[in-house]
Scaffold this motif. Structure first.
Motif, PDB file in Angstrom:
ATOM      1  N   PRO B 131     -49.481  10.754 -21.127  1.00 30.13           N
ATOM      2  CA  PRO B 131     -49.368  11.841 -20.145  1.00 30.13           C
ATOM      3  C   PRO B 131     -47.962  11.996 -19.589  1.00 30.13           C
ATOM      4  N   ARG B 132     -47.263  10.855 -19.346  1.00 27.10           N
ATOM      5  CA  ARG B 132     -45.941  10.977 -18.723  1.00 27.10           C
ATOM      6  C   ARG B 132     -44.949  11.688 -19.640  1.00 27.10           C
ATOM      7  N   GLU B 133     -45.253  11.748 -20.935  1.00 25.25           N
ATOM      8  CA  GLU B 133     -44.339  12.405 -21.870  1.00 25.25           C
ATOM      9  C   GLU B 133     -44.587  13.903 -21.955  1.00 25.25           C
ATOM     10  N   LEU B 134     -45.621  14.389 -21.256  1.00 20.79           N
ATOM     11  CA  LEU B 134     -45.998  15.795 -21.388  1.00 20.79           C
ATOM     12  C   LEU B 134     -45.561  16.615 -20.181  1.00 20.79           C
ATOM     13  N   SER B 135     -45.406  17.920 -20.381  1.00 21.09           N
ATOM     14  CA  SER B 135     -45.143  18.827 -19.262  1.00 21.09           C
ATOM     15  C   SER B 135     -46.439  19.047 -18.487  1.00 21.09           C
ATOM     16  N   GLY B 136     -46.309  19.624 -17.285  1.00 22.60           N
ATOM     17  CA  GLY B 136     -47.490  19.863 -16.458  1.00 22.60           C
ATOM     18  C   GLY B 136     -48.540  20.693 -17.178  1.00 22.60           C
ATOM     19  N   ASP B 165     -46.010  25.727 -13.327  1.00 20.82           N
ATOM     20  CA  ASP B 165     -45.075  26.817 -13.064  1.00 20.82           C
ATOM     21  C   ASP B 165     -45.733  28.145 -13.460  1.00 20.82           C
ATOM     22  N   VAL B 166     -45.116  29.249 -13.039  1.00 16.34           N
ATOM     23  CA  VAL B 166     -45.742  30.568 -13.141  1.00 16.34           C
ATOM     24  C   VAL B 166     -46.091  30.924 -14.594  1.00 16.34           C
ATOM     25  N   LEU B 167     -45.141  30.765 -15.508  1.00 18.07           N
ATOM     26  CA  LEU B 167     -45.378  31.176 -16.893  1.00 18.07           C
ATOM     27  C   LEU B 167     -46.489  30.359 -17.534  1.00 18.07           C
ATOM     28  N   THR B 168     -46.448  29.061 -17.288  1.00 17.30           N
ATOM     29  CA  THR B 168     -47.480  28.198 -17.863  1.00 17.30           C
ATOM     30  C   THR B 168     -48.855  28.566 -17.336  1.00 17.30           C
ATOM     31  N   SER B 169     -48.908  28.865 -16.031  1.00 17.34           N
ATOM     32  CA  SER B 169     -50.223  29.155 -15.472  1.00 17.34           C
ATOM     33  C   SER B 169     -50.761  30.473 -16.016  1.00 17.34           C
ATOM     34  N   THR B 171     -50.400  31.693 -19.124  1.00 20.38           N
ATOM     35  CA  THR B 171     -51.009  31.469 -20.442  1.00 20.38           C
ATOM     36  C   THR B 171     -52.273  30.639 -20.323  1.00 20.38           C
ATOM     37  N   LEU B 172     -52.265  29.682 -19.387  1.00 17.80           N
ATOM     38  CA  LEU B 172     -53.435  28.829 -19.275  1.00 17.80           C
ATOM     39  C   LEU B 172     -54.624  29.596 -18.696  1.00 17.80           C
ATOM     40  N   ARG B 173     -54.363  30.557 -17.813  1.00 18.27           N
ATOM     41  CA  ARG B 173     -55.440  31.383 -17.272  1.00 18.27           C
ATOM     42  C   ARG B 173     -56.103  32.200 -18.383  1.00 18.27           C
ATOM     43  N   GLU B 174     -55.263  32.758 -19.255  1.00 24.65           N
ATOM     44  CA  GLU B 174     -55.808  33.513 -20.394  1.00 24.65           C
ATOM     45  C   GLU B 174     -56.682  32.611 -21.255  1.00 24.65           C
ATOM     46  N   GLU B 175     -56.194  31.393 -21.431  1.00 23.83           N
ATOM     47  CA  GLU B 175     -56.917  30.414 -22.239  1.00 23.83           C
ATOM     48  C   GLU B 175     -58.314  30.146 -21.662  1.00 23.83           C
ATOM     49  N   VAL B 176     -58.359  29.975 -20.333  1.00 25.26           N
ATOM     50  CA  VAL B 176     -59.635  29.673 -19.691  1.00 25.26           C
ATOM     51  C   VAL B 176     -60.606  30.850 -19.847  1.00 25.26           C
TER      52      VAL B 176
END
Lengths: 584, 248
Positions: B131-136, B165-169, B171-176
């Motif tokens: 986990p520590r090697e991964l981004s949020g 962060d905004v961009l990641t969230s 894409t992840l929202r679309e994923e969900v």
């Protein structure tokens, strides 16, 4: 609601008080009639003092230490797991641990020895067990508290994940709790081993009144070398001890603590920095270890597979667990705990009942004249402890902060402290006493120096651990606002390490009270070195005159002083510090 | 009716006295719904989610799941945590496998299933990472994979995008949403806690609004907008404003 809270606090005090009562009863039961160990028929196993015997006795001591450590490990994990996962167990176990850790163990050595030896009179195994038990008591509290602290400060989400995904029981222990306690367990194990070595001498030589018994070991070797003035053998013995301590550091503790960094929760830049250890390199690269690991994996996989085939099908096991849970839910709530409490209560009542006779006898007898000296002696000893504590604080605090700011310093300070803390200072007592008394002309200085050897390392270990948890952001903030150094120390560093300073102080004072018994009264080559103090009174009463009533009075006074100090001053300070200066 | 909350009250005992966090919360959630619970911080929305999961027993009131009163952790729910809740000493795959081991699955099934779901959330190839090697964002994908791998019907999410962060969230929202709509996954109902109103309006069929502590339901709003929803369109903005006015 407020009423209920008060009741809860009282319940903790109740457990603590009951524990205290049991200890005082035990004191009375064992010591009130004076000690008579002559019927135990002991044969001393004295090994001739020579260089050739050194490796053998060192190995014996190491074996005793290892067995005691394993017992302490099992005990710590069990107690801490119960306390961290069950609220009822926590409320009973934590006050008791707190009490046991602060009671001066050395005062109870004769009682413990008597208990073990009377179980198997005349057998060496009884003495060995007594000795291992004594070493165990010097190692265990620190470990149990460390593991409990690691588990009770687990991030809240972690325990919720385990709960939400049903990671319970043995699986939960193996995969969640055990890994989570490793960094702290290993760090505290180092201190526990050092503490065990420090007390080794008291654990291998049992001299009570007319009785003098000893086990062959490094501790007794060092004492005889010092007593007979064989400086060469003393140095050889110390060199052997240092070799063992350094070897354990290089082969065991250092690789283990580097490996354990992987089980930490906070991942800051400093913890990410991988430290070097040739053991780890060898372990991960050598073909021998690689083959060993493969073999181990194969065996364990085969074992797990056969066990699974033998054991119940998973579904059936789950049903059985749920069935028992349903039954337990229907039983009156917490009935098991009430049953345990009732049993413990019965035991306490029985002990009080048994002790009542001797207590009455104690009051009917004329009070020994020395008893009047006890309050003054307690005060004198307290002042000596205070001086030793202030000296210890004056050097450990700057060193700990320095080590926390520079990784290079920390890498040197911790192993040195570990080695220095391991030296059984009691073996050096004759030399320290003779030299210091010769130059200062006074036993007071020597006594304070001896106390210092029993106090300073606890402070240093705790302070280093505390100072290294100060978040980097806090340091950077201090630098960014250009706080002058004195201001930075006072406003940022000291508050941040206050909780560990207090924990360290509690254990240091505990160690100090314990060391009092051997630091105030000393016989060497027929010459008695003594100061006025509670330790001197107790030492003479236990080990020379066997004066029962005096032991009871002075031990009770000492336990009382320790309990009042820890509960009134330190616990309160800790509550304030941990609330006001919490780092989260 | 999939889930019913019947007069839920919850209070903590604190040194300063009793703190009431939830007061008389009654609601019901249907199968195939996407429900968002919003409210100011400290209003007890995370506690409510934990009560639904069975992690916390309410002081009074009942949770009915498929018309049966719930005791203990609900095995048909899986939870995604705000700070991911990954164990730092396990790789991503081992983190997922642990949840499957707790179900009593044999090691081979654990492995294939973990790999399947990690692949689905876009973590194929990172199974061996710690986990520590991964981004949020990748950590939260791992948390999502763990939740999906136990093949639950209800996905519970506690501020799942707050630490990202905004961009990641985005894409992840679309994923969900995709996972919720996709029949291939076992998940048919999602309950999400959030303090970001736009997030609730973008994703949910229904927004349950809680008052400041002690949390009571002040409104239960149906979002009748077609997906994908556009944040810049007038109806979207009106919904957001309406929720804002309820909270203020």
């Amino acid at each position: 609601m407020a009423r209920r809270r008060r009741w809860r606090v009282n319940r903790q005090a109740l457990v603590y008080g009951t524990g205290l009562l049991v200890i005082l009863c035990a004191v009375v039961l064992f010591y009130a009639r004076g000690i008579d160990l002559t019927r135990l028929r002991l044969r001393s196993l004295r090994v001739p003092l020579a260089l050739e015997t050194l490796p053998g006795v060192a190995l014996l001591s190491l074996g005793r230490m290892a067995v005691a450590y394993l017992l302490a490990l099992v005990f710590s994990l069990t107690v801490a797991y119960a306390a961290a996962t069950n609220r009822w167990a926590e409320r009973v176990l934590m006050p008791l641990l707190d009490l046991f850790q602060s009671v001066p163990i050395l005062g109870f050595f004769p009682a413990a020895v008597y208990l073990f030896i009377s179980m198997a009179p005349g057998h060496r195994i009884a003495i060995e067990l007594a000795s291992i038990f004594l070493i165990f008591t010097s190692q265990v509290w620190n470990m149990a508290f460390g593991v409990y602290e690691a588990w009770s400060t687990l991030p809240h989400e972690t325990t919720e994940v385990a709960q939400a995904y049903g990671i319970r029981g043995w699986l939960g222990f193996r995969r969640v709790y055990w890994p989570a306690c490793l960094p702290r367990l290993i760090y505290n194990s180092i201190a526990s081993w050092a503490n065990g070595w420090y007390f080794l001498i008291a654990c291998e030589i049992i001299a009570i009144g007319p009785l003098d018994y000893e086990l062959p070991g490094l501790g007794s070797f060092l004492v005889h070398a010092a007593e007979e003035g064989r400086l060469d053998l003393l140095l050889a013995g110390l060199a052997m001890l240092l070799t063992i301590v350094i070897a354990m550091e290089l082969l065991l503790w250092r690789p283990l603590s580097i490996w354990a960094a992987k089980f930490r929760f906070e991942q800051t830049a400093t913890t990410m920095q991988r430290q070097e250890s040739f053991m780890i390199q060898w372990w991960s690269r050598s073909p021998i270890t690689r083959q060993t690991r493969r073999l181990f994996r194969l065996v364990s996989r085969w074992f797990v597979r056969t066990m699974r085939r033998r054991s119940w099908p998973q579904e059936q096991a789950r049903l059985a667990v749920e069935q028992t849970q349903r039954v337990l839910q229907r039983a009156p709530q917490h009935s098991a705990w009430w049953l345990l409490a009732a049993l413990a209560g019965a035991l306490v009542v029985w002990m009080v009942f048994k002790a009542a006779g001797p207590v009455v006898g104690l009051f009917q007898e004329p009070v020994p004249p020395e008893v009047r000296e006890i309050p003054g002696a307690l005060g004198a000893s307290f002042l000596r402890l205070l001086v030793a504590y202030l000296i210890a604080l004056a050097w450990t605090l700057p060193v700990a902060i320095w080590a926390s700011e520079r990784a290079a310093v920390a890498r040197i300070v911790i192993p040195i402290a570990e080695i220095a803390a391991s030296v059984p200072a009691m073996a050096l007592f004759p030399i320290i006493v003779v030299v210091v008394v010769r130059y200062l002309g006074d036993m007071n200085g020597a006594s304070i120096l001896l106390l210092l050897t029993g106090m300073q390392w606890y402070l240093l270990f705790n302070l280093v651990a505390g100072a290294s948890t100060v978040p980097g952001e806090l340091r950077e903030a201090g630098r960014a606002f250009r706080l002058p150094r004195p201001l930075y120390w006072r406003r940022v560093l000291l508050p941040a390490i206050a909780p560990s300073l207090i924990t360290g102080s509690i254990t240091a004072w505990g160690g100090g009270w314990n060391a009092l018994i051997v630091s105030e009264y000393f016989v060497y080559h027929g010459h008695t070195y003594a100061v006025h103090g509670i330790g001197a009174i107790l030492n003479r009463a236990i080990y020379e005159t066997g004066n029962g009533p005096l032991i009871v009075y002075s031990l009770a006074a000492m336990v009382g002083a320790v309990v009042i100090l820890t509960q009134v001053i330190w616990r309160r300070a800790y509550r304030i510090a941990s609330v006001r200066y919490r780092l989260d | 009716m999939l889930l019913q909350l019947d007069k839920i009250n919850h209070a903590y005992a604190k040194p300063q006295g009793r703190v009431v966090v939830l007061k008389n919360v009654t609601a019901s959630i249907d199968e195939r719904e996407f429900v968002a619970i919003v409210g100011p911080s400290g209003c007890g929305k995370s506690t409510l989610l934990r009560i639904i999961a069975g992690l916390v027993a309410p002081t009074s009131g009942r949770v009915l799941y498929k018309d049966k009163p719930q005791t203990g952790v609900n095995a048909e729910c899986a939870m995604v945590f705000q700070s991911f809740g990954l164990f730092p000493w396990f790789t991503v795959r081992e983190n997922v496998e642990l949840a499957l081991e707790a179900l009593g699955l044999p090691p081979r099934t654990q492995r294939t299933r973990a790999e399947f779901y990690l692949d689905r959330v876009g973590l194929g190839g990172s199974e061996g990472a710690y986990p520590r090697e991964l981004s949020g964002g990748m950590k939260q994908r791992a948390g999502l994979a763990r939740a999906l791998a136990v093949e639950p019907n209800v996905l519970l999410m506690d501020e799942p995008f707050s630490s990202l962060d905004v961009l990641t969230s985005i894409t992840l929202r679309e994923e969900v949403l995709r996972i919720w709509e996709d029949k291939e996954f076992s998940v048919h109902t999602v309950i999400m806690v959030t303090h970001i109103i736009e997030e609730a309006v973008e994703l949910a069929d229904r927004v349950v609004i809680l008052s400041p502590r002690p949390g009571r339901i002040v409104d239960d709003l149906r979002i009748d907008l077609p997906r994908p929803r556009d944040k810049r369109q007038q109806p979207f903005i009106e919904y957001v404003d309406r929720i804002f006015s309820k909270l203020a």
